[in-house]
Design a protein around this motif. Sequence first.
Motif, PDB file in Angstrom:
ATOM      1  N   LEU A 119      -3.971  -1.830   5.222  1.00 40.19           N
ATOM      2  CA  LEU A 119      -3.253  -1.897   3.827  1.00 40.19           C
ATOM      3  C   LEU A 119      -1.942  -1.910   3.801  1.00 40.19           C
ATOM      4  O   LEU A 119      -0.970  -2.497   4.063  1.00 40.19           O
ATOM      5  N   TYR A 120      -1.661  -1.182   4.799  1.00 43.82           N
ATOM      6  CA  TYR A 120      -0.140  -0.728   5.556  1.00 43.82           C
ATOM      7  C   TYR A 120       0.464  -1.674   6.322  1.00 43.82           C
ATOM      8  O   TYR A 120       1.274  -1.913   6.822  1.00 43.82           O
ATOM      9  N   GLY A 121      -0.693  -2.785   6.901  1.00 43.78           N
ATOM     10  CA  GLY A 121      -0.458  -3.386   7.873  1.00 43.78           C
ATOM     11  C   GLY A 121      -0.920  -4.957   7.483  1.00 43.78           C
ATOM     12  O   GLY A 121      -1.196  -5.321   6.882  1.00 43.78           O
ATOM     13  N   LEU A 143       1.771  -8.489  -0.013  1.00 43.44           N
ATOM     14  CA  LEU A 143       1.938  -6.940  -0.698  1.00 43.44           C
ATOM     15  C   LEU A 143       1.542  -7.080  -2.498  1.00 43.44           C
ATOM     16  O   LEU A 143       0.182  -6.069  -2.899  1.00 43.44           O
ATOM     17  N   PRO A 144       1.197  -7.992  -3.286  1.00 45.26           N
ATOM     18  CA  PRO A 144       0.172  -7.284  -4.734  1.00 45.26           C
ATOM     19  C   PRO A 144      -1.140  -7.524  -4.366  1.00 45.26           C
ATOM     20  O   PRO A 144      -2.248  -6.516  -4.957  1.00 45.26           O
ATOM     21  N   ILE A 145      -2.022  -7.780  -3.404  1.00 44.04           N
ATOM     22  CA  ILE A 145      -3.146  -7.841  -3.153  1.00 44.04           C
ATOM     23  C   ILE A 145      -3.161  -6.337  -2.301  1.00 44.04           C
ATOM     24  O   ILE A 145      -3.892  -5.882  -2.951  1.00 44.04           O
ATOM     25  N   LEU A 166      -5.709  -3.573  -3.407  1.00 44.18           N
ATOM     26  CA  LEU A 166      -6.797  -2.821  -2.647  1.00 44.18           C
ATOM     27  C   LEU A 166      -6.894  -1.634  -2.288  1.00 44.18           C
ATOM     28  O   LEU A 166      -6.966  -0.623  -2.696  1.00 44.18           O
ATOM     29  N   CYS A 167      -4.978  -0.733  -1.899  1.00 37.62           N
ATOM     30  CA  CYS A 167      -4.648   0.803  -2.356  1.00 37.62           C
ATOM     31  C   CYS A 167      -5.500   1.172  -3.292  1.00 37.62           C
ATOM     32  O   CYS A 167      -6.068   2.319  -3.846  1.00 37.62           O
ATOM     33  N   LYS A 168      -5.453   0.448  -4.681  1.00 34.74           N
ATOM     34  CA  LYS A 168      -5.185   1.311  -5.739  1.00 34.74           C
ATOM     35  C   LYS A 168      -6.784   1.194  -5.972  1.00 34.74           C
ATOM     36  O   LYS A 168      -7.110   2.359  -6.457  1.00 34.74           O
ATOM     37  N   LEU A 169      -7.658   0.172  -5.875  1.00 35.31           N
ATOM     38  CA  LEU A 169      -9.109   0.400  -5.374  1.00 35.31           C
ATOM     39  C   LEU A 169      -9.747   1.158  -4.611  1.00 35.31           C
ATOM     40  O   LEU A 169     -10.754   2.355  -4.850  1.00 35.31           O
ATOM     41  N   ILE A 201      -1.411   3.412   0.869  1.00 34.09           N
ATOM     42  CA  ILE A 201      -0.155   3.486   0.028  1.00 34.09           C
ATOM     43  C   ILE A 201      -0.309   1.627   0.804  1.00 34.09           C
ATOM     44  O   ILE A 201      -0.515   1.850   1.626  1.00 34.09           O
ATOM     45  N   PRO A 202       0.451   0.826   0.415  1.00 33.90           N
ATOM     46  CA  PRO A 202       1.260   0.247   1.613  1.00 33.90           C
ATOM     47  C   PRO A 202       2.656   0.203   1.980  1.00 33.90           C
ATOM     48  O   PRO A 202       3.743   0.263   0.885  1.00 33.90           O
TER      49      PRO A 202
END
Length: 374
Positions: A101-103, A113-115, A119-122, A144-145
Amino acid sequence: MTTQVIARKIDVDTHFYPPVDYKALREYLPQGLMAQAQDMLVRDARRALEPERVAAETSGTVPPTRPQVDPHRDADARAAAMDQTGFDMQVLIPDALFANLYGASPSGQDLSLPIRIALCKLYNDAVADAERRYPDRFIGPVNIPFDDLEASILESRRAVRELGLRAILVPGNWMGHNFDSLELYPFWEALNELDVTVFVHHIPQGCRGRTSIDHPPRYPMIGMERMRRLHIGTYLGFGLEYTVACAALALGGVLDEFPNLRFCFFEAGASWMPYAMYGADRSFEIEPQCARTTTLPSELIKKHCLTAVEPAEHLEQLVAVLGSENFFFGTDYPHPEFQRYHNTAAAILDRPGLSETDKANILGNNIARFLKLE
């Protein structure tokens, strides 16, 4: 010397891929978006999360089946299967799409970025839930993103303060820049205030990695262009990346400026660490005008950094050089390293050349100290 008791044996590197609740995903997307835009983002996420299933549905073929009980994805099944490896606790490192998710996603789709924030939060919600239900079994790091530092700071604060997570996960560099980049100072300041551990787990970039000029990796591995053909990027590149990271943190003054920071480095073994200390000290002594610290870098690295050890390494020699207080152990479940070396706690417990204190440090005491486990 008093023999240390292993309070708990902790497998610090296991990978977890929780199922996605798409309703919850939608709730974490920006609420100001039109319904059609939210639908599009959810579709993009599903293509990245379930590419085989989406392809089957599109072509009208039968979607692939999944095991009903899968320890890779289900916390209950994972908790039940843990005793077979001899560990009391596991750290749940994100896997598959969640690990990128950072890549970019494994399928090559660079998610917006919004996705990635959603997804990080999930993921953070999922590992926090696993921790709540199995407080003596699981430890979850914050995903984290990392390319968006403001979003990373906000999610780190939410996940630590509201969910109770104890570590923040980052790749081996920041957008191809070293960890002493001044742009990172607000991020390090936030983590220093939160008093959490930083897990540095770089992203594999193998022989067929995306390296075209149109789609370069967001976090290119140092020397990647020279390591692709032999597929040594992961097996040598991680250690090279971490050597530079430690030099940047120590020589670059980050560890002086933010003394609460503690770093754990994953999936490179520990053989790189003595060289990192030696190289940074040599630079400090010969070119002191280039350093942003007045402390010998090896002292800072020993105080602030741990690294994973691997059973194939000469652990006894590493312990003889550095002692055993900078090491931890992870099996890399369920990845090829776990399968190749049949990693269990016995890989450390059965080493005749290590003292009981060394084994206790490596198997749990060091990481428990860094994570401030009670």
